[in-house]
Write an enzyme that holds these catalytic residues in place. Structure first.
Site, PDB file in Angstrom:
ATOM      1  N   ASN A  91       0.878  -1.185   0.000  1.00  0.00           N
ATOM      2  CA  ASN A  91       0.000   0.000   0.000  1.00  0.00           C
ATOM      3  C   ASN A  91       0.906   1.223   0.000  1.00  0.00           C
ATOM      4  OD1 ASN A  91      -1.747   2.078   0.528  1.00  0.00           O
ATOM      5  ND2 ASN A  91      -2.332   1.385   2.582  1.00  0.00           N
TER       6      ASN A  91
ATOM      7  N   LYS B 290       0.110   4.269  -0.138  1.00  0.00           N
ATOM      8  CA  LYS B 290      -0.486   5.461   0.485  1.00  0.00           C
ATOM      9  C   LYS B 290      -0.272   6.673  -0.427  1.00  0.00           C
ATOM     10  CE  LYS B 290      -0.053   3.148   4.849  1.00  0.00           C
ATOM     11  NZ  LYS B 290       0.046   3.185   6.301  1.00  0.00           N
TER      12      LYS B 290
ATOM     13  N   HIS C   9      -9.564   1.314   5.021  1.00  0.00           N
ATOM     14  CA  HIS C   9      -8.260   1.434   5.685  1.00  0.00           C
ATOM     15  C   HIS C   9      -8.405   2.353   6.902  1.00  0.00           C
ATOM     16  CE1 HIS C   9      -4.092   2.467   6.455  1.00  0.00           C
ATOM     17  NE2 HIS C   9      -3.796   1.353   5.832  1.00  0.00           N
TER      18      HIS C   9
ATOM     19  N   GLU D 167      -6.672   4.680   7.991  1.00  0.00           N
ATOM     20  CA  GLU D 167      -6.428   6.107   7.752  1.00  0.00           C
ATOM     21  C   GLU D 167      -7.663   6.769   7.143  1.00  0.00           C
ATOM     22  OE1 GLU D 167      -2.771   5.439   5.645  1.00  0.00           O
ATOM     23  OE2 GLU D 167      -1.865   4.848   7.555  1.00  0.00           O
TER      24      GLU D 167
ATOM     25  N   GLU E 129      -5.420  -5.141  10.348  1.00  0.00           N
ATOM     26  CA  GLU E 129      -4.364  -4.167  10.600  1.00  0.00           C
ATOM     27  C   GLU E 129      -4.644  -3.470  11.926  1.00  0.00           C
ATOM     28  OE1 GLU E 129      -2.255  -2.751   6.790  1.00  0.00           O
ATOM     29  OE2 GLU E 129      -4.050  -1.551   6.968  1.00  0.00           O
TER      30      GLU E 129
ATOM     31  N   GLY F 220       2.557   1.967  10.764  1.00  0.00           N
ATOM     32  CA  GLY F 220       3.530   3.044  10.644  1.00  0.00           C
ATOM     33  C   GLY F 220       4.275   3.365  11.929  1.00  0.00           C
TER      34      GLY F 220
ATOM     35  N   SER G   1       3.493  -2.599  10.180  1.00  0.00           N
ATOM     36  CA  SER G   1       4.942  -2.708  10.377  1.00  0.00           C
ATOM     37  C   SER G   1       5.513  -4.058   9.928  1.00  0.00           C
ATOM     38  CB  SER G   1       5.300  -2.407  11.835  1.00  0.00           C
ATOM     39  OG  SER G   1       4.910  -1.078  12.163  1.00  0.00           O
TER      40      SER G   1
END
Ligand code: 13P
Length: 246
Positions: free
Chosen positions: A9, A11, A94, A96, A164, A170, A210
């Site tokens: 991904n 991003k 996702h 985010e 996730e 991250g 990660s």
């Protein structure tokens, strides 16, 4: 038999030039036929993957889409536009997008239904926050995301679920492989109860958060983890390649 999927991904990283260089770097990369490699790229880079489709083995898709096929929705991208560019996958829900863009469970559910109707394979992301995990509510939260996200969705579709945990994204703090396995197994059981065991056994469940070259193998060796969703470590083609060949 579930084919493993290693998906990067990107991003909001990479220009079309950078995407072109990346895909050429992976041109001669080799990986087992039993695993699939994909990149979820920014919309503007999808044309680069489309142009390379004759020779590139990398599957691709988008990081988001509208739940509508067309209309007055300024700034949105239709699933039909993704299909025209040869996308196979689309990320939905996702963390985010949930947390930064305020996407609701209802929006996520509409996107999953629309993606399936149009023939895109949704990679449906779920995962708990640190607070939820610390309160012992991780399974409850993930079960709720699965139930609401898949409301009105029938079994039998090609669907990918990505677990996730928000606290692992991250941060360099990956979940323990055994904890990730426990949650992925819990997700599979939940799908089995909602639908049927046969289909639940076919759905691919990925771990994300990660993932790096030195921990990918441990995640991939777990029974219910069928692949990885890789953020930061997918940006460098050499690093991504070593994850693909975990
Ligand atoms: P990182 O691999 O950078 O933690 O990101 C994970 C992720 O959000 C993939 O979708």
């Amino acid at each position: 038999m579930r084919k493993s999927l290693i998906a990067g991904n990107w991003k909001m990283y990479k220009t079309t030039k950078e995407a072109r260089d990346y895909i050429h770097e992976l041109r001669n990369a080799d990986w087992d036929v039993d695993r699939e490699v994909a990149v979820l790229a920014p919309f503007t880079c999808l044309t680069v993957f489309h142009e390379a489709r004759e020779w590139s083995r990398v599957q691709y898709g988008a990081q988001n889409m509208s739940w509508e096929k067309e209309g007055a929705f300024t700034g949105e991208i239709s699933p039909l536009m993704l299909l025209e560019l040869g996308c196979k996958y689309v990320l939905v829900g996702h963390s985010e997008r949930r947390q930064v863009m305020g996407e609701s469970e209802e929006m996520i559910n509409s996107k999953i239904k629309r993606a399936l109707e149009c023939g895109l394979v949704p990679i449906f992301c779920v995962g708990e926050t640190l607070e939820e995990r610390e309160k012992g509510q991780a399974e409850k939260r993930v079960a709720e995301q699965i139930r609401l996200g898949l409301q009105g969705v029938s079994s039998g579709h090609d669907l990918v679920v990505a677990y996730e945990p928000v606290w692992a994204i991250g941060t360099g703090l990956n979940a323990k492989a055994t904890d990730a396995q426990e949650m992925c197994s819990f997700i599979r059981q939940a799908l089995g109860r909602m639908y049927d065991q046969k289909w639940a056994g076919l759905v691919r469940i990925l771990y994300g958060g990660s993932v790096k070259p030195d921990n990918a193998g441990e995640f991939m060796s777990q029974d219910d983890i069928d692949g990885a969703l890789v953020g930061g470590a997918s940006l460098d083609p050499a690093v991504f390649r070593s994850i693909v060949n975990y």
